[in-house]
Scaffold this motif. Sequence first.
Motif, PDB file in Angstrom:
ATOM      1  N   VAL A  64      43.053  33.535  43.190  1.00 13.50           N
ATOM      2  CA  VAL A  64      43.639  33.397  44.520  1.00 13.50           C
ATOM      3  C   VAL A  64      44.275  32.021  44.640  1.00 13.50           C
ATOM      4  O   VAL A  64      43.626  30.996  44.391  1.00 13.50           O
ATOM      5  N   SER A  65      45.549  32.001  45.002  1.00  7.84           N
ATOM      6  CA  SER A  65      46.276  30.747  45.129  1.00  7.84           C
ATOM      7  C   SER A  65      45.826  29.981  46.363  1.00  7.84           C
ATOM      8  O   SER A  65      45.603  30.558  47.432  1.00  7.84           O
ATOM      9  N   GLN A  66      45.671  28.651  46.193  1.00  4.63           N
ATOM     10  CA  GLN A  66      45.292  27.780  47.316  1.00  4.63           C
ATOM     11  C   GLN A  66      46.481  26.900  47.704  1.00  4.63           C
ATOM     12  O   GLN A  66      47.172  26.378  46.828  1.00  4.63           O
ATOM     13  N   PRO A  67      46.776  26.707  48.987  1.00  7.12           N
ATOM     14  CA  PRO A  67      45.962  27.180  50.124  1.00  7.12           C
ATOM     15  C   PRO A  67      46.462  28.490  50.722  1.00  7.12           C
ATOM     16  O   PRO A  67      45.964  28.915  51.762  1.00  7.12           O
ATOM     17  N   SER A  68      47.449  29.143  50.091  1.00  8.09           N
ATOM     18  CA  SER A  68      48.073  30.317  50.707  1.00  8.09           C
ATOM     19  C   SER A  68      47.111  31.490  50.831  1.00  8.09           C
ATOM     20  O   SER A  68      47.233  32.310  51.748  1.00  8.09           O
ATOM     21  N   GLY A  69      46.174  31.598  49.883  1.00  9.34           N
ATOM     22  CA  GLY A  69      45.220  32.705  49.911  1.00  9.34           C
ATOM     23  C   GLY A  69      45.746  33.987  49.307  1.00  9.34           C
ATOM     24  O   GLY A  69      45.055  35.014  49.317  1.00  9.34           O
ATOM     25  N   GLU A  70      46.951  33.960  48.727  1.00 12.58           N
ATOM     26  CA  GLU A  70      47.495  35.169  48.126  1.00 12.58           C
ATOM     27  C   GLU A  70      46.959  35.360  46.707  1.00 12.58           C
ATOM     28  O   GLU A  70      46.655  34.382  46.014  1.00 12.58           O
ATOM     29  N   VAL A  71      46.844  36.601  46.293  1.00 12.97           N
ATOM     30  CA  VAL A  71      46.373  36.912  44.951  1.00 12.97           C
ATOM     31  C   VAL A  71      47.495  36.628  43.962  1.00 12.97           C
ATOM     32  O   VAL A  71      48.586  37.200  44.058  1.00 12.97           O
ATOM     33  N   ALA A  72      47.219  35.744  43.007  1.00 12.76           N
ATOM     34  CA  ALA A  72      48.212  35.369  42.002  1.00 12.76           C
ATOM     35  C   ALA A  72      48.152  36.272  40.782  1.00 12.76           C
ATOM     36  O   ALA A  72      49.156  36.457  40.082  1.00 12.76           O
ATOM     37  N   GLY A  73      46.987  36.809  40.498  1.00 12.78           N
ATOM     38  CA  GLY A  73      46.806  37.667  39.336  1.00 12.78           C
ATOM     39  C   GLY A  73      45.419  38.253  39.341  1.00 12.78           C
ATOM     40  O   GLY A  73      44.537  37.808  40.091  1.00 12.78           O
ATOM     41  N   PHE A  74      45.216  39.273  38.509  1.00  7.55           N
ATOM     42  CA  PHE A  74      43.892  39.879  38.429  1.00  7.55           C
ATOM     43  C   PHE A  74      43.649  40.439  37.040  1.00  7.55           C
ATOM     44  O   PHE A  74      44.573  40.663  36.253  1.00  7.55           O
ATOM     45  N   ILE A  75      42.375  40.652  36.759  1.00  9.93           N
ATOM     46  CA  ILE A  75      41.949  41.204  35.474  1.00  9.93           C
ATOM     47  C   ILE A  75      40.774  42.131  35.731  1.00  9.93           C
ATOM     48  O   ILE A  75      40.031  41.947  36.718  1.00  9.93           O
ATOM     49  N   SER A  76      40.590  43.126  34.903  1.00 13.94           N
ATOM     50  CA  SER A  76      39.440  44.015  35.032  1.00 13.94           C
ATOM     51  C   SER A  76      38.847  44.272  33.654  1.00 13.94           C
ATOM     52  O   SER A  76      39.574  44.484  32.683  1.00 13.94           O
ATOM     53  N   VAL A  77      37.523  44.241  33.572  1.00 12.04           N
ATOM     54  CA  VAL A  77      36.831  44.376  32.298  1.00 12.04           C
ATOM     55  C   VAL A  77      35.581  45.227  32.489  1.00 12.04           C
ATOM     56  O   VAL A  77      34.932  45.184  33.539  1.00 12.04           O
ATOM     57  N   ARG A  78      35.239  45.987  31.469  1.00 13.12           N
ATOM     58  CA  ARG A  78      34.054  46.839  31.491  1.00 13.12           C
ATOM     59  C   ARG A  78      32.935  46.166  30.713  1.00 13.12           C
ATOM     60  O   ARG A  78      33.177  45.266  29.906  1.00 13.12           O
ATOM     61  N   GLY A  79      31.718  46.598  30.929  1.00 11.95           N
ATOM     62  CA  GLY A  79      30.566  45.968  30.291  1.00 11.95           C
ATOM     63  C   GLY A  79      30.590  46.005  28.776  1.00 11.95           C
ATOM     64  O   GLY A  79      30.017  45.123  28.128  1.00 11.95           O
ATOM     65  N   ASP A  80      31.246  47.002  28.193  1.00  6.05           N
ATOM     66  CA  ASP A  80      31.293  47.094  26.734  1.00  6.05           C
ATOM     67  C   ASP A  80      32.428  46.275  26.130  1.00  6.05           C
ATOM     68  O   ASP A  80      32.646  46.305  24.921  1.00  6.05           O
ATOM     69  N   GLY A  81      33.155  45.518  26.981  1.00  4.11           N
ATOM     70  CA  GLY A  81      34.226  44.665  26.489  1.00  4.11           C
ATOM     71  C   GLY A  81      35.622  45.248  26.626  1.00  4.11           C
ATOM     72  O   GLY A  81      36.600  44.600  26.236  1.00  4.11           O
ATOM     73  N   TYR A  82      35.729  46.460  27.186  1.00  8.05           N
ATOM     74  CA  TYR A  82      37.056  47.050  27.359  1.00  8.05           C
ATOM     75  C   TYR A  82      37.802  46.341  28.484  1.00  8.05           C
ATOM     76  O   TYR A  82      37.347  46.301  29.623  1.00  8.05           O
ATOM     77  N   LEU A  83      38.937  45.765  28.135  1.00  5.18           N
ATOM     78  CA  LEU A  83      39.786  45.061  29.094  1.00  5.18           C
ATOM     79  C   LEU A  83      40.845  46.045  29.578  1.00  5.18           C
ATOM     80  O   LEU A  83      41.764  46.386  28.834  1.00  5.18           O
ATOM     81  N   HIS A  84      40.706  46.492  30.806  1.00  9.68           N
ATOM     82  CA  HIS A  84      41.582  47.539  31.308  1.00  9.68           C
ATOM     83  C   HIS A  84      42.928  47.008  31.777  1.00  9.68           C
ATOM     84  O   HIS A  84      43.969  47.624  31.537  1.00  9.68           O
ATOM     85  N   SER A  85      42.919  45.859  32.446  1.00  8.70           N
ATOM     86  CA  SER A  85      44.179  45.373  33.019  1.00  8.70           C
ATOM     87  C   SER A  85      44.192  43.859  33.139  1.00  8.70           C
ATOM     88  O   SER A  85      43.153  43.222  33.305  1.00  8.70           O
ATOM     89  N   LEU A  86      45.381  43.291  33.043  1.00 15.75           N
ATOM     90  CA  LEU A  86      45.627  41.873  33.291  1.00 15.75           C
ATOM     91  C   LEU A  86      47.070  41.737  33.759  1.00 15.75           C
ATOM     92  O   LEU A  86      48.003  41.977  32.991  1.00 15.75           O
ATOM     93  N   PHE A  87      47.235  41.371  35.028  1.00 14.80           N
ATOM     94  CA  PHE A  87      48.571  41.238  35.604  1.00 14.80           C
ATOM     95  C   PHE A  87      48.654  39.952  36.420  1.00 14.80           C
ATOM     96  O   PHE A  87      47.719  39.610  37.154  1.00 14.80           O
ATOM     97  N   VAL A  88      49.767  39.252  36.286  1.00 18.79           N
ATOM     98  CA  VAL A  88      50.023  38.029  37.042  1.00 18.79           C
ATOM     99  C   VAL A  88      51.351  38.194  37.778  1.00 18.79           C
ATOM    100  O   VAL A  88      52.356  38.618  37.183  1.00 18.79           O
ATOM    101  N   HIS A  89      51.367  37.870  39.055  1.00 17.55           N
ATOM    102  CA  HIS A  89      52.588  37.954  39.855  1.00 17.55           C
ATOM    103  C   HIS A  89      53.638  37.032  39.250  1.00 17.55           C
ATOM    104  O   HIS A  89      53.331  35.914  38.829  1.00 17.55           O
ATOM    105  N   PRO A  90      54.885  37.471  39.168  1.00 14.08           N
ATOM    106  CA  PRO A  90      55.940  36.642  38.566  1.00 14.08           C
ATOM    107  C   PRO A  90      56.022  35.230  39.142  1.00 14.08           C
ATOM    108  O   PRO A  90      56.359  34.283  38.418  1.00 14.08           O
TER     109      PRO A  90
END
Length: 300
Positions: A64-90
């Motif tokens: 989350v970008s400070q101080p704007s509070g907007e989401v700059a990017g996100f990632i998601s991962v599973r317990g077995d190490g599977y990385l489902h997604s990684l995206f960053v706003h341009p």
Amino acid sequence: MNMTDYLLTTSVTAEALSPVFEEAVRVTCCKDYTPGQVEAWVQRATSSRWQELLSGDLHFLAAVSQPSGEVAGFISVRGDGYLHSLFVHPAHQRRGVASFLLRAAEEEARRSEAPDLFSEVSLTAKPFFLSQGFSVEQEQTMRVNGVELTNFRMRKPLIYQPDEADFDELLQVWEEAVRSTHHFLSEEDIEYYKPFVRMIYLPGVDLYCIRNREERIAAFMGLSGERIEMLFVAPQEQRKGYGSRLIDFALRDKYLDRIDVNEQNSTAVRFYLKKGFEIVSRDAFDGAGRPFPVLHLKLK
């Protein structure tokens, strides 16, 4: 950009993540995929799909970008190490956000004791993942809403610190590796060194290891304050990139640039020279005073 400008949060919603995903795909991935492929990719992310992902077994982390509070990017991962997604706003790319998120996902995977991270990576993201220690296992074609897209199955072994309870297993890896590579040593030599490895060398260094999918130690490395003291890979685990992964960790994370290697271990000498080391000096005897020449190498 200082990473203190971003805060990590696990409190995420589809409304906050969806625009990041869509802008990243439309703006960033359009150079590698056709308009039809991009549209199929974006249209797959329906509200029901987001609900399925957020309520499933994936752990989502957002920057989350400070101080704007907007989401700059996100990632998601599973317990077995599977990385489902990684995206960053341009608007937030090339600021270290992706690396920041990936480090957080690695820590999450370590807490679950996953042996590695693995993912299906787009053409656009492939160079970044390669720079972060991932290797390509397979190029593959996926069908998304009836449209074919190329991506890559990639994997990165995670590094753990073993403890004294692992010393017997580490000694076994050492012995198997030595027998497969140190052909200049006799049986008597191996038996001579073995108690020294177990009682002195292993306790005397900072140890790091990689485990395989069966949670067995596949490779390990010992570091001192000055150099890489040892690196051994189990014979059945060789040629999987484990040695390179450990060396890169020592260079990039621990800032060590020196290593010693037996001159007669020609395979290891070639490996280190290929990794960018150069020979700076030579001793006719090893540290135990035995007549096995040692080369002292330093990163160029």
